[in-house]
Write an enzyme that holds these catalytic residues in place. Structure first.
Site, mmCIF file in Angstrom:
data_model
loop_
_atom_site.group_PDB
_atom_site.id
_atom_site.type_symbol
_atom_site.label_atom_id
_atom_site.label_comp_id
_atom_site.label_asym_id
_atom_site.label_seq_id
_atom_site.Cartn_x
_atom_site.Cartn_y
_atom_site.Cartn_z
ATOM 1 C CG ASN A 103 28.567 47.622 38.407
ATOM 2 O OD1 ASN A 103 29.482 47.425 37.597
ATOM 3 N ND2 ASN A 103 28.667 48.533 39.370
ATOM 4 C CG HIS A 105 31.028 49.629 43.701
ATOM 5 N ND1 HIS A 105 31.425 50.642 42.831
ATOM 6 C CD2 HIS A 105 31.250 50.103 44.943
ATOM 7 C CE1 HIS A 105 31.854 51.672 43.539
ATOM 8 N NE2 HIS A 105 31.756 51.377 44.829
HETATM 9 C C1 GAR Z 1 37.203 46.161 39.429
HETATM 10 O O1 GAR Z 1 37.831 46.311 40.672
HETATM 11 C C2 GAR Z 1 35.742 46.556 39.518
HETATM 12 O O2 GAR Z 1 35.152 46.234 40.738
HETATM 13 C C3 GAR Z 1 35.857 48.060 39.353
HETATM 14 O O3 GAR Z 1 36.817 48.243 38.369
HETATM 15 C C4 GAR Z 1 37.755 47.159 38.412
HETATM 16 C C5 GAR Z 1 37.837 46.567 37.024
HETATM 17 O O4 GAR Z 1 38.818 45.581 36.981
HETATM 18 N N1 GAR Z 1 34.595 48.612 38.959
HETATM 19 C C6 GAR Z 1 34.175 49.802 39.357
HETATM 20 O O5 GAR Z 1 34.836 50.560 40.052
HETATM 21 C C7 GAR Z 1 32.791 50.175 38.863
HETATM 22 N N2 GAR Z 1 32.280 51.280 39.587
HETATM 23 P P1 GAR Z 1 38.826 44.493 35.817
HETATM 24 O O6 GAR Z 1 38.773 45.266 34.498
HETATM 25 O O7 GAR Z 1 40.138 43.812 35.983
HETATM 26 O O8 GAR Z 1 37.655 43.602 36.003
#
Ligand code: GAR
Length: 213
Positions: A103, A105
C-alpha cells in the site's frame, strides 16, 4: 516475469505512475470498488484489463472481500498493489495475501495513519511530511515499511500545496517499491522490518529547515 494486480478507488495517479514506469512486470488487471473511479479510463487507455467489484453490492465487508479475492485470484498475481484503494480490508483478506500486498500512504508512517494526513501534519506543525510504501498487515497503515520520501512543510503551505508536493514523491517511490518486489530484492525480517538488497544512498540525511553553515 512477475504479475501484479492494482486496486484503485479514485483518480488512479499512483496506478498511472506504475503503468508509465516501464517496469519489468505484467500488469494483469486494475480492479476498482467503484465504477466511477477516474483511474479505470486511464488503465483502459494503457490497454490494461479492468474489473469493478462494487462494495455497495455486498452485504458486508467479508462478502465484499470474498468477491474481491475471487476476482484477484483469477489473475494469479504475485503482488497486489493498493493504489488509493479506500476500503478497509478484513483480517482474513489481508492474511490471505500477506507478504504480497502493498500500500502507499500519504504520511511518514507511523505518524498520521488514517485519513486527512496533510491537514493533520499542518496542524501538528511538523517540519517534514511525506509518504510511505508498506506491506499490509491487519492493523491499518502499520505494516513493514519498504520506502519513504520526506518533503519540507513550508510556512505558507495549504492542504492542497502540501498534498501536491507529497503526491509527486508518491509517484517516485511507488514504482520503485514495486520494482524491488518484482526483482526479489525485498525481504521481511523476523522482527517485521523490511531489508533490501543493494541500495545506493540508503544513508542520506535530510534536514528541514536546513541549518545555516
Ligand atoms: C494517494 O495520495 C494515496 O497515498 C492515498 O490516496 C491518494 C490516491 O491518489 N491513499 C490513502 O490515503 C490510503 N490510506 P491516486 O488515486 O491519484 O493514486
Amino acid at each position: 516475469m512477475k504479475k501484479i494486480v492494482i486496486l484503485i478507488s479514485g483518480r488512479g495517479s499512483n496506478m498511472q505512475s506504475i503503468l508509465e514506469a516501464r517496469l519489468p512486470l505484467e500488469v494483469a488487471a486494475v480492479i476498482s470498488n467503484d465504477a466511477a473511479a477516474g483511474g479505470i479510463a486511464t488503465a483502459k487507455k494503457h490497454g490494461i484489463v479492468t474489473r469493478v467489484v462494487d462494495h455497495r453490492a455486498h452485504a458486508d465487508r467479508a462478502a465484499f472481500d470474498a468477491a474481491l479475492g475471487a476476482e484477484i485470484d483469477a489473475f494469479k498475481p504475485d503482488l497486489i498493489v493498493l493504489a488509493g484503494f479506500m476500503r478497509i480490508l478484513t483480517t482474513g483478506f489481508v492474511n490471505r495475501y500477506r507478504g504480497r500486498l502493498i500500500n502507499i500512504h500519504p504520511s511518514l508512517l507511523p505518524a498520521f495513519t488514517g485519513l486527512h494526513t496533510h491537514r493533520r501534519a499542518l496542524e501538528a506543525g511538523v517540519k517534514l511530511h511525506g509518504c510511505s510504501v508498506h506491506f499490509v498487515t491487519p492493523e491499518l497503515d502499520h505494516g513493514p515499511i519498504v520506502i519513504q520520501a520526506a518533503v519540507p512543510v513550508l510556512a505558507d503551505d495549504s492542504e492542497d500545496t502540501l498534498s501536491a508536493r507529497v503526491l509527486a514523491q508518491e509517484h517516485r517511490i511507488y514504482p520503485q517499491a514495486v520494482r524491488w518486489f518484482c526483482e526479489d530484492r525485498l525481504s521481511i525480517t523476523p522482527h517485521g522490518t523490511v531489508t533490501l538488497k543493494a541500495v545506493r544512498g540508503a544513508d542520506g540525511v535530510l534536514l528541514s529547515p536546513a541549518i545555516d553553515s
